[in-house]
Scaffold this motif. Structure first.
Motif, PDB file in Angstrom:
ATOM      1  N   ASP A  43       1.300  -1.428   0.274  1.00  0.00           N
ATOM      2  CA  ASP A  43      -0.374   0.033  -0.029  1.00  0.00           C
ATOM      3  C   ASP A  43       1.154   0.694   0.043  1.00  0.00           C
ATOM      4  N   ARG A  44       2.398   1.093   0.957  1.00  0.00           N
ATOM      5  CA  ARG A  44       2.293   2.457   1.081  1.00  0.00           C
ATOM      6  C   ARG A  44       3.469   2.599  -0.023  1.00  0.00           C
TER       7      ARG A  44
ATOM      8  N   ALA B 199       2.288   6.033  -7.183  1.00  0.00           N
ATOM      9  CA  ALA B 199       1.065   6.765  -7.689  1.00  0.00           C
ATOM     10  C   ALA B 199       1.494   8.478  -7.678  1.00  0.00           C
ATOM     11  N   LEU B 200       1.776   8.597  -6.596  1.00  0.00           N
ATOM     12  CA  LEU B 200       2.730  10.316  -6.611  1.00  0.00           C
ATOM     13  C   LEU B 200       3.920  10.479  -7.903  1.00  0.00           C
TER      14      LEU B 200
ATOM     15  N   ILE C  48      -2.147   1.385  -7.177  1.00  0.00           N
ATOM     16  CA  ILE C  48      -1.604   2.496  -7.482  1.00  0.00           C
ATOM     17  C   ILE C  48      -2.902   3.345  -7.850  1.00  0.00           C
ATOM     18  N   ARG C  49      -3.870   2.079  -8.520  1.00  0.00           N
ATOM     19  CA  ARG C  49      -4.995   3.275  -9.002  1.00  0.00           C
ATOM     20  C   ARG C  49      -5.828   3.984  -8.318  1.00  0.00           C
TER      21      ARG C  49
ATOM     22  N   ASP D 137       4.304  10.277 -14.874  1.00  0.00           N
ATOM     23  CA  ASP D 137       3.056   9.231 -15.809  1.00  0.00           C
ATOM     24  C   ASP D 137       4.278   8.709 -17.057  1.00  0.00           C
ATOM     25  N   PRO D 138       4.776   7.625 -15.860  1.00  0.00           N
ATOM     26  CA  PRO D 138       5.802   7.432 -16.702  1.00  0.00           C
ATOM     27  C   PRO D 138       5.604   5.826 -17.433  1.00  0.00           C
ATOM     28  N   ASP D 139       5.879   5.117 -18.430  1.00  0.00           N
ATOM     29  CA  ASP D 139       5.466   3.953 -18.498  1.00  0.00           C
ATOM     30  C   ASP D 139       6.159   2.907 -18.750  1.00  0.00           C
ATOM     31  N   VAL D 140       7.653   2.406 -17.756  1.00  0.00           N
ATOM     32  CA  VAL D 140       7.627   2.073 -17.100  1.00  0.00           C
ATOM     33  C   VAL D 140       8.812   1.951 -15.602  1.00  0.00           C
ATOM     34  N   PHE D 141       7.936   1.601 -15.120  1.00  0.00           N
ATOM     35  CA  PHE D 141       8.748   1.118 -13.483  1.00  0.00           C
ATOM     36  C   PHE D 141       9.313   0.028 -13.737  1.00  0.00           C
TER      37      PHE D 141
END
Length: 300
Positions: free
Chosen positions: A227-228, A234-235, A265-266, A241-245
């Motif tokens: 969750d954290r 999400a921040l 995240i959503r 707004d990356p394509d890939v993490f």
């Protein structure tokens, strides 16, 4: 033409020579001696040795813990604290007798994975190291973004976003602030929080093993961790707004992270639809040295 990369780790220093196709020509490591002058000598010795094995000199890039202040040229924020306040870039260039490039180790991970790793071809790639600490780096269109103050992508030392009542008061961070993400979503942070809640001192690996056996306290701790981490990513997504993490570090090997994170995240996204790839680093613990080798061609 070859490229030399150096990965300056807390316990070891590694140097590698790569050709322009990313193939290793030589790769050597020695223990980190734990003092400044000795570390400079170790780096120089390793570079000379890998160049001798490769048969030629190359450009040199070094990935370090912490970063270099663009205002003062001094090292800062390194967990090898004896680096802080030193003119490392100037000193290693002088010791080696040629100019080198230096970048944060998480930035080197991001660069390596964006060039020919798990984020190859992505417009925007964000790399996160989930290890003893939490580091991160940003690459856009295949080029490392370091920012005006050399701080771009520094996720580990922003506060945990959208904090909940049971997360206050926030824990102290080694950087002097309170509640940094690193105190929650690193391996050290997972262990710290587990002890606060349960009174039991377990390392992160043991907590993960217990979670997989279905032990209730470990399952709950892992759910809080996800969750954290989801709030932290999400921040990033709401800003970049990356394509890939891409994930590195010891906790990147926990496969359950990739299944669970999207749903975490959503709920925090300022959008109706959110999708991004969440993947472990293709090159694993080789990413640091590979990214360092490419600093000459992929920085701006």
């Amino acid at each position: 033409m070859i490229q030399i990369g150096v990965d300056f780790g807390g316990t070891k220093i590694e140097a590698a020579a790569l050709d322009l196709n990313g193939r290793f020509l030589s790769r050597l490591r020695e223990p980190n001696p734990g003092s400044y002058d000795a570390a400079l000598a170790t780096i120089c010795r390793l570079i000379h040795r890998v160049e001798a094995e490769a048969g030629t000199q190359g450009t040199v890039g070094i990935g370090v813990p912490g970063s270099i202040s663009p205002q003062t040229g001094l090292m800062r924020n390194a967990n090898s604290v004896w680096l802080n306040g030193r003119v490392f870039h100037s000193d290693i260039s002088a010791a080696l007798g040629r100019e080198v490039r230096v970048a944060n180790d998480a930035n080197c991970l991001a660069l390596s994975e964006a060039v020919d790793g798990a984020a190859a071809g992505a417009h925007t790639a964000f790399a996160v190291i989930l290890g003893t600490g939490c580091g991160s780096g940003l690459v856009i269109d295949g080029r490392l973004v370091e920012g005006a103050n050399g701080l771009a992508g520094e996720l580990g030392h922003v506060s945990l976003p959208w904090p909940k009542a049971d997360e206050m008061p926030a824990p102290d961070c080694w950087c002097g602030k309170k509640g940094c993400l690193e105190t929650w979503v690193s391996g050290t942070g997972l262990s710290r929080e587990f002890k606060v809640v349960t009174g039991r001192a377990l390392d992160a690996e043991t907590i993960i093993q217990s979670m997989r056996r279905g032990e209730a306290e470990a399952v709950a701790a892992f759910e809080r961790f996800i969750d954290r981490l989801g709030r932290g990513l999400a921040l990033v997504s709401n800003i970049v707004d990356p394509d890939v993490f891409v994930f590195g570090g010891g906790l990147s090997n926990v496969s359950e992270i990739y299944d669970r994170l999207p749903a975490a995240i959503r709920p925090y996204m300022f959008t109706d639809v959110w999708e991004a790839k969440l993947v472990p680093a293709r090159w694993g613990d080789s990413s640091g040295v590979r990214g360092a080798a490419r600093l000459w061609e992929r920085t701006r």
